[in-house]
Design a protein around this motif. Structure first.
Motif, mmCIF file in Angstrom:
data_model
loop_
_atom_site.group_PDB
_atom_site.id
_atom_site.type_symbol
_atom_site.label_atom_id
_atom_site.label_comp_id
_atom_site.label_asym_id
_atom_site.label_seq_id
_atom_site.Cartn_x
_atom_site.Cartn_y
_atom_site.Cartn_z
ATOM 1 N N ARG A 141 0.731 -1.160 -0.101
ATOM 2 C CA ARG A 141 0.050 0.059 -0.165
ATOM 3 C C ARG A 141 0.854 1.181 -0.005
ATOM 4 O O ARG A 141 0.654 2.219 -0.534
ATOM 5 N N ASP A 142 1.970 1.236 0.802
ATOM 6 C CA ASP A 142 2.831 2.482 0.784
ATOM 7 C C ASP A 142 3.493 2.636 -0.604
ATOM 8 O O ASP A 142 3.658 3.715 -0.809
ATOM 9 N N GLU B 177 0.905 4.066 -2.777
ATOM 10 C CA GLU B 177 0.489 5.606 -2.387
ATOM 11 C C GLU B 177 1.828 6.455 -2.914
ATOM 12 O O GLU B 177 1.348 7.337 -3.402
ATOM 13 N N ASN C 103 1.206 9.252 -5.577
ATOM 14 C CA ASN C 103 1.645 10.806 -5.397
ATOM 15 C C ASN C 103 2.422 11.294 -6.282
ATOM 16 O O ASN C 103 2.423 12.693 -6.584
ATOM 17 N N ASP D 117 0.587 7.876 4.137
ATOM 18 C CA ASP D 117 0.045 7.273 5.288
ATOM 19 C C ASP D 117 -0.269 8.344 6.322
ATOM 20 O O ASP D 117 -0.133 8.251 7.437
#
Length: 150
Positions: A89-90, A93, A97, A116
Motif C-alpha cells: 500500500r505504501d 501511495e 503521489n 500514510d
C-alpha cells in the motif's frame, strides 16, 4: 495474494501515464522514469516487494533517494502477510503521489511527499540520507524551495 494490487497498479501506470515503463521478462522488475527521476519497483510476491526512487535537481545535480521495501522479511510466510500488504500500500501511495504531482523536490537535495496521513521529508546529507515525519506540508517544506517532481 501479496503483490497483485501493486502489479495491477503498475500495469495501469504503464497504460495511463506518459512515463516510460520497462518490464523485465519475468515481470518482476519494473523501471519507471520521468524528466528528473527514476524508480525501480520489484514485485516478487514469494520473496520481496520494494521501490528504489531517485530524483536529481537538473540545475544543481543534487541527487536524493528514497526506498520502501519489505527488508529481509520472508514475506512468503503468513506471519508477514499483513506487513507485506502495508508495504505494498505504501508503494502504491508513493507512486500515486508521484503521478498526481504531490511529490516535491527541493533544490537542497530533499524530497517532500505525503505518505500514510503524514508528510515525509527526505534529506540527503553528505554521508547519510535521513527521513522525518511532519504533520503538515508547511512544516515539511520549511527552509527550502521546492518544485513538483516531473
Amino acid at each position: 495474494m501479496t503483490g497483485q494490487e501493486l502489479l495491477a497498479f503498475l500495469r495501469e501506470l504503464r497504460a495511463t501515464t506518459p512515463w516510460p515503463v520497462a518490464v523485465d521478462d519475468a515481470s518482476v522488475r519494473w523501471q519507471l522514469s520521468g524528466l528528473t527521476w527514476q524508480a525501480t519497483v520489484i514485485v516478487d510476491p514469494r520473496r520481496w516487494l520494494g521501490v528504489e526512487f531517485e530524483a536529481r535537481d537538473p540545475a544543481t545535480g543534487k541527487l536524493v533517494t528514497y526506498d520502501i521495501d519489505t527488508d529481509l522479511y520472508d514475506i512468503s510466510h503468513d506471519k508477514y502477510r499483513e506487513f507485506a500488504a502495508e508495504i505494498e500500500r505504501d508503494i502504491i501511495e508513493f507512486l500515486g503521489n508521484l503521478r498526481t504531482g504531490a511529490m516535491l523536490r527541493g533544490t537542497d537535495g530533499a524530497l517532500v511527499f505525503p505518505l500514510d496521513g503524514s508528510w515525509i521529508r527526505v534529506v540527503r546529507g553528505r554521508f547519510l540520507t535521513s527521513a522525518s515525519t511532519h504533520a503538515d506540508l508547511a512544516e515539511a517544506r520549511r527552509d527550502g524551495d521546492y518544485v513538483v517532481v516531473r
